[in-house]
Design a protein around this motif. Sequence first.
Motif, mmCIF file in Angstrom:
data_model
loop_
_atom_site.group_PDB
_atom_site.id
_atom_site.type_symbol
_atom_site.label_atom_id
_atom_site.label_comp_id
_atom_site.label_asym_id
_atom_site.label_seq_id
_atom_site.Cartn_x
_atom_site.Cartn_y
_atom_site.Cartn_z
ATOM 1 N N ARG A 72 20.182 19.834 16.509
ATOM 2 C CA ARG A 72 19.458 20.063 15.255
ATOM 3 C C ARG A 72 17.962 19.872 15.499
ATOM 4 O O ARG A 72 17.519 18.781 15.856
ATOM 5 N N VAL A 73 17.222 20.923 15.296
ATOM 6 C CA VAL A 73 15.766 20.893 15.471
ATOM 7 C C VAL A 73 15.120 21.021 14.099
ATOM 8 O O VAL A 73 15.370 21.993 13.381
ATOM 9 N N VAL A 74 14.309 20.050 13.733
ATOM 10 C CA VAL A 74 13.587 20.093 12.464
ATOM 11 C C VAL A 74 12.111 20.364 12.751
ATOM 12 O O VAL A 74 11.493 19.675 13.569
ATOM 13 N N VAL A 75 11.571 21.378 12.093
ATOM 14 C CA VAL A 75 10.164 21.761 12.254
ATOM 15 C C VAL A 75 9.438 21.442 10.956
ATOM 16 O O VAL A 75 9.820 21.934 9.890
ATOM 17 N N LEU A 76 8.411 20.618 11.034
ATOM 18 C CA LEU A 76 7.621 20.258 9.863
ATOM 19 C C LEU A 76 6.327 21.050 9.868
ATOM 20 O O LEU A 76 5.437 20.805 10.682
ATOM 21 N N GLY A 77 6.236 22.047 8.989
ATOM 22 C CA GLY A 77 5.010 22.835 8.891
ATOM 23 C C GLY A 77 5.215 24.296 9.223
ATOM 24 O O GLY A 77 6.002 24.639 10.108
ATOM 25 N N THR A 78 4.473 25.158 8.524
ATOM 26 C CA THR A 78 4.534 26.610 8.769
ATOM 27 C C THR A 78 3.134 27.168 9.018
ATOM 28 O O THR A 78 2.814 28.278 8.604
ATOM 29 N N GLY A 79 2.307 26.376 9.673
ATOM 30 C CA GLY A 79 0.978 26.846 10.050
ATOM 31 C C GLY A 79 1.035 27.575 11.379
ATOM 32 O O GLY A 79 2.075 28.085 11.795
ATOM 33 N N TRP A 80 -0.078 27.600 12.072
ATOM 34 C CA TRP A 80 -0.152 28.329 13.341
ATOM 35 C C TRP A 80 0.809 27.768 14.377
ATOM 36 O O TRP A 80 1.498 28.526 15.070
ATOM 37 N N ALA A 81 0.857 26.461 14.506
ATOM 38 C CA ALA A 81 1.712 25.851 15.530
ATOM 39 C C ALA A 81 3.184 26.036 15.210
ATOM 40 O O ALA A 81 3.972 26.486 16.045
ATOM 41 N N ASN A 91 16.475 30.570 22.036
ATOM 42 C CA ASN A 91 17.720 29.917 22.443
ATOM 43 C C ASN A 91 18.603 29.691 21.220
ATOM 44 O O ASN A 91 18.248 28.938 20.312
ATOM 45 N N SER A 92 19.758 30.321 21.190
ATOM 46 C CA SER A 92 20.649 30.247 20.017
ATOM 47 C C SER A 92 21.467 28.967 19.980
ATOM 48 O O SER A 92 22.334 28.818 19.095
ATOM 49 N N SER A 93 21.224 28.042 20.889
ATOM 50 C CA SER A 93 22.000 26.796 20.914
ATOM 51 C C SER A 93 21.419 25.736 19.985
ATOM 52 O O SER A 93 21.801 24.570 20.048
ATOM 53 N N TYR A 94 20.488 26.139 19.105
ATOM 54 C CA TYR A 94 19.889 25.195 18.162
ATOM 55 C C TYR A 94 20.177 25.598 16.730
ATOM 56 O O TYR A 94 20.273 26.786 16.405
ATOM 57 N N ASP A 95 20.295 24.595 15.886
ATOM 58 C CA ASP A 95 20.244 24.781 14.440
ATOM 59 C C ASP A 95 18.881 24.305 13.986
ATOM 60 O O ASP A 95 18.558 23.117 14.116
ATOM 61 N N VAL A 96 18.071 25.214 13.474
ATOM 62 C CA VAL A 96 16.685 24.900 13.144
ATOM 63 C C VAL A 96 16.525 24.767 11.637
ATOM 64 O O VAL A 96 16.969 25.632 10.876
ATOM 65 N N GLN A 97 15.902 23.688 11.226
ATOM 66 C CA GLN A 97 15.589 23.454 9.817
ATOM 67 C C GLN A 97 14.079 23.360 9.676
ATOM 68 O O GLN A 97 13.432 22.509 10.311
ATOM 69 N N VAL A 98 13.497 24.237 8.881
ATOM 70 C CA VAL A 98 12.049 24.258 8.673
ATOM 71 C C VAL A 98 11.747 23.626 7.320
ATOM 72 O O VAL A 98 12.326 24.012 6.301
ATOM 73 N N VAL A 99 10.858 22.648 7.315
ATOM 74 C CA VAL A 99 10.463 21.978 6.077
ATOM 75 C C VAL A 99 8.958 22.146 5.899
ATOM 76 O O VAL A 99 8.171 21.756 6.770
ATOM 77 N N SER A 100 8.552 22.739 4.784
ATOM 78 C CA SER A 100 7.131 22.962 4.532
ATOM 79 C C SER A 100 6.899 23.137 3.033
ATOM 80 O O SER A 100 7.742 23.717 2.342
ATOM 81 N N ASP A 163 10.283 20.143 -7.833
ATOM 82 C CA ASP A 163 10.619 18.995 -8.672
ATOM 83 C C ASP A 163 10.413 17.732 -7.846
ATOM 84 O O ASP A 163 11.174 17.454 -6.920
ATOM 85 N N GLU A 164 9.382 16.967 -8.152
ATOM 86 C CA GLU A 164 9.045 15.791 -7.356
ATOM 87 C C GLU A 164 10.145 14.729 -7.383
ATOM 88 O O GLU A 164 10.195 13.871 -6.504
ATOM 89 N N LYS A 165 11.009 14.773 -8.383
ATOM 90 C CA LYS A 165 12.100 13.807 -8.457
ATOM 91 C C LYS A 165 13.239 14.165 -7.500
ATOM 92 O O LYS A 165 14.093 13.334 -7.206
ATOM 93 N N GLU A 166 13.222 15.407 -7.010
ATOM 94 C CA GLU A 166 14.275 15.877 -6.101
ATOM 95 C C GLU A 166 13.916 15.492 -4.676
ATOM 96 O O GLU A 166 13.042 16.095 -4.058
ATOM 97 N N GLU A 167 14.599 14.465 -4.166
ATOM 98 C CA GLU A 167 14.350 14.002 -2.809
ATOM 99 C C GLU A 167 15.613 14.114 -1.972
ATOM 100 O O GLU A 167 16.727 14.019 -2.500
ATOM 101 N N PHE A 168 15.455 14.315 -0.675
ATOM 102 C CA PHE A 168 16.604 14.448 0.217
ATOM 103 C C PHE A 168 16.204 14.033 1.623
ATOM 104 O O PHE A 168 15.021 13.887 1.940
ATOM 105 N N ILE A 169 17.207 13.850 2.473
ATOM 106 C CA ILE A 169 17.002 13.405 3.848
ATOM 107 C C ILE A 169 17.546 14.469 4.795
ATOM 108 O O ILE A 169 18.619 15.022 4.560
ATOM 109 N N VAL A 170 16.806 14.745 5.856
ATOM 110 C CA VAL A 170 17.239 15.705 6.873
ATOM 111 C C VAL A 170 17.338 14.972 8.211
ATOM 112 O O VAL A 170 16.389 14.312 8.643
ATOM 113 N N ASP A 171 18.501 15.062 8.849
ATOM 114 C CA ASP A 171 18.701 14.467 10.175
ATOM 115 C C ASP A 171 18.263 15.448 11.259
ATOM 116 O O ASP A 171 18.310 16.659 11.072
#
Length: 586
Positions: A72-81, A91-100, A163-171
Amino acid sequence: MKSSNIYERFSQTFRQHPSLSRFLVVFAVSSKNPLLFTHFSGGGLVAYSEGNILSSSPKIDELPEAGNKKKRVVVLGTGWAGTSFLKNLKNSSYDVQVVSPRNYFAFTPLLPSVTVGTVEARSVVEPIRNIVKKKNVNVNFLEAECYKIDAKNKKVYCRSTQDEKEEFIVDYDYLVVAMGARVNTFNTPGVEENCLYLKEVEDALKIRRSVIDCFEKASLPNVSEDERKRMLQFVVVGGGPTGVEFAAELHDFVSEDLVRLYPAVKDFVKISLLEATDHILNMFDKRITAFAEEKFHRDGIDLRTGSMVVKVTDKEISTKEIKTGKISTIPYGMAVWSTGIATRPVVMDFMKQIGQANRRVLATDEWLRVEGTNSIYALGDCATINQRKVMEDISSIFKKADKDNSGTLTVKEFQEALDDICDRYPQVQLYLKNKKMSNLVDLLKESKGDVAKESIALNVEEFKSALSQVDSQMKNLPATAQVAAQQGSYLADCFNRMDECEKHPEGPLRFRESGRHRYKHLGQFAPLGGEQTAAQLPGDWVSIGHSTQWLWYSVYASKQVSWRTRSLVVSDWMRRFIFGRDSSQI
């Protein structure tokens, strides 16, 4: 009805196969400018290292377990980097989660053009889902803001932007921190309350509306002359590339378009550029700086160097002259603050967790891995590479260069190691350049005299003496779009080769490390208005003038993230040439 079906099929074909649109774009512009789609390729080195960092301090997190399970690869940000990483990950051996907090990528170098309508806002953005939808890698996007990173437990805490009250956790198994940076106000009183920024698309749109609002208010019949002067006084704080380009764009907008639409107030317009140092564009060649300052003076832009802002109210900016300490005030109708960047609070909190609280930004090793961690990578404006010093590795360098284990180096042995040393330690080439030396043999001449004969040898102490000053040229990479994009591409290549490199790790003590990140500078532009641009390209080549403006068009068109945005930007430029800029408040 029949023609409608043909149109729908035609449109659907181009949506499903966007690469076909390049034929339309090339057909539309090639006759106008044959250079428009010249492509300057970037990149970085393609390898990965899981080698141990020289520091023996324990890491806060553990490496992912080996096995066939998708990481599980988590990417924080959708800017240039972040976007560059996602585009190049294969590589298709990853599950990628993008949070931005934003669901799009923005071509930020064109934001000054957006502020005055030279380019429309939607022309410089591409939805992230469009970028990743046809990749073989499983990528999911969450529009949310990360407010905490728990490195020990490998979790990121997020809050929905809807919704600022909506919070969650990503592993995660691997975390890629590409959150960029925020505007640095240097704690100047009144800046946050009264100044506009130019860092996001929303900022550019606010500036565009504010400029027109100032002209509309100044045109009202009951406004006094002094108030008109204040309303039409535009102040730009910061003489870097962004501030200079915006001031130039604003001057062109006023002189080419707004003076015709607001003839009654045109004589009251004034643009001021404030810079705390002695010159603008300090990171450019002195020839570019001199030309830019001279052009701004000719254009009537009030350029105030050596002037530091100390306070901002809703109607006035207080400045202090660095040399004399004199305080003066400038009335203004709109002020744009563009003086640098600072670390985001969530990154600062993370830095405290891993023992980097005293640093300005996240420190990474040469593989972009955050120091003090095993599975967290950082790139872009939120991080800097902790480049190793030559003198830290001097014994290892000497040992590797001394192939016959004689305890001394001949000039021939030294020469054979030159490429590896210069490649491994960029500061060496900078030192040679500043000293006007052609190679490291010149260093030996400086420390030992005549070394023309190969029989002359150096022991380890003489070797240390020859290289003792090169670390003085160590510099951090600039916080620019091309640095972030190259880092994202490099890290994606690392992840693409992860399995292979885990079997054959490379350690940081080796001379020629194909695994470390190596930035390749492709040059930089400074648009100065009036269809004139200055360029500083590799090899210290400086170009200034109208022809460089066409080169700027060419490069910026080619660097767009998709053929859709490329065609939109080119059409916006053509529209502006024909019809001028739009002055509506939308």
